[in-house]
Design a protein around this motif. Structure first.
Motif, mmCIF file in Angstrom:
data_model
loop_
_atom_site.group_PDB
_atom_site.id
_atom_site.type_symbol
_atom_site.label_atom_id
_atom_site.label_comp_id
_atom_site.label_asym_id
_atom_site.label_seq_id
_atom_site.Cartn_x
_atom_site.Cartn_y
_atom_site.Cartn_z
ATOM 1 N N GLN A 45 25.229 -41.352 -4.298
ATOM 2 C CA GLN A 45 24.145 -42.204 -4.774
ATOM 3 C C GLN A 45 22.958 -41.411 -5.317
ATOM 4 N N ASN A 46 22.945 -40.087 -5.077
ATOM 5 C CA ASN A 46 21.821 -39.271 -5.530
ATOM 6 C C ASN A 46 21.957 -38.989 -7.029
ATOM 7 N N ARG A 47 20.949 -39.388 -7.794
ATOM 8 C CA ARG A 47 21.020 -39.208 -9.243
ATOM 9 C C ARG A 47 21.029 -37.738 -9.643
ATOM 10 N N PHE A 48 20.235 -36.947 -8.946
ATOM 11 C CA PHE A 48 20.164 -35.524 -9.288
ATOM 12 C C PHE A 48 21.512 -34.846 -9.067
ATOM 13 N N ALA A 53 26.633 -32.610 -11.108
ATOM 14 C CA ALA A 53 28.098 -32.590 -11.132
ATOM 15 C C ALA A 53 28.620 -32.888 -12.533
ATOM 16 N N ARG A 54 28.034 -33.863 -13.204
ATOM 17 C CA ARG A 54 28.464 -34.180 -14.563
ATOM 18 C C ARG A 54 28.237 -33.006 -15.502
#
Length: 244
Positions: A45-48, A53-54
């Motif tokens: 759920q962590n955007r950072f 990862a992306r």
């Protein structure tokens, strides 16, 4: 065909096989662990962490492995901080640089393979496990992880084969594995066809063994899906022809 030369070449190349196997198993193990961390960040759920990862997956899947290996081998020594760190005695070795670059690359591919396996898990199975009171860790260990790994195994076997072949690039950073020894033999004998033919046979045999092991593992993981053999249908009596 010079059979004695081929046998001698095979013997020389097989002496370098332990280095190739060490490269493969070290990089595939480290890459597996890195991929698990990337998948955890990718589905979290962590955007950072999701963005990191992306970006990691995009960079290591979108750039050539050879360039990545050169950047690790020749690039890390450019930084004084790296040369003065405690990891420098390890990273200045060509073998360690080759393992690191192979592991970083395969982690990006493996993470996407495992993420696709996670998406293949049916929500109904997860809901059923929660309905009987399974905790989060038990749910992952008993339901999610086995199903996801079973779905990801065919694609992961392809990545394993690619990693075996990618170890040949380590010869470009002075690691004496099978391809590196083959290139040295060619420079001494000028018999390119015979030497590379022997090297190809070694890689083919190695990949064949690994694929058979993966197929065996896949059959064991899918044993519950194969029901008992259906019994044969009883033969029906053939009626005798009546009088005309």
């Amino acid at each position: 065909m010079d059979i004695p030369f081929l046998l001698s070449t095979l013997q020389t190349l097989l002496a370098a096989l332990p280095t190739t196997l060490a490269l493969f198993f070290s990089s595939i193990s480290l890459g597996f662990l890195l991929a698990l961390g990337l998948v955890w960040m990718r589905v979290g759920q962590n955007r950072f962490l999701r963005g990191f990862a992306r970006s990691y997956i995009f960079v290591f899947r979108g750039s050539p492995l050879l360039i990545q290996m050169f950047l690790v081998y020749y690039g890390l020594g450019q930084f004084g901080v790296m040369r003065q760190s405690f990891v420098w005695p390890v990273l200045r070795e060509p073998f360690a640089c080759a393992v690191l670059s192979l592991a970083l690359c395969t982690a990006g591919y493996t993470a996407e393979i495992f993420r696709s396996g996670l998406r293949a898990v049916s929500p109904r199975e997860v809901e059923a496990a929660r309905a009987i009171g399974m905790s989060g860790q038990l749910l992952v260990r008993r339901i999610i992880a086995p199903i996801a790994f079973r779905h990801a195994l065919p694609a992961y076997s392809t990545e394993i084969v690619l990693m075996v072949k990618s170890t040949a690039l380590a010869s470009l950073v002075t690691v004496s594995e099978v391809t590196g020894v083959a290139q040295r033999l060619i420079s001494q004998t000028y018999r390119t066809m015979e030497v590379f033919l022997c090297a190809a046979l070694i890689y083919l045999a190695l990949n064949f063994i690994l694929l058979q092991l993966v197929a065996l593992l896949e059959r064991r993981l899918s044993a519950h899906r194969r029901g008992p053999p259906s019994p044969g249908l009883p033969s029906l009596p053939v009626p005798e022809a009546g009088p005309a």
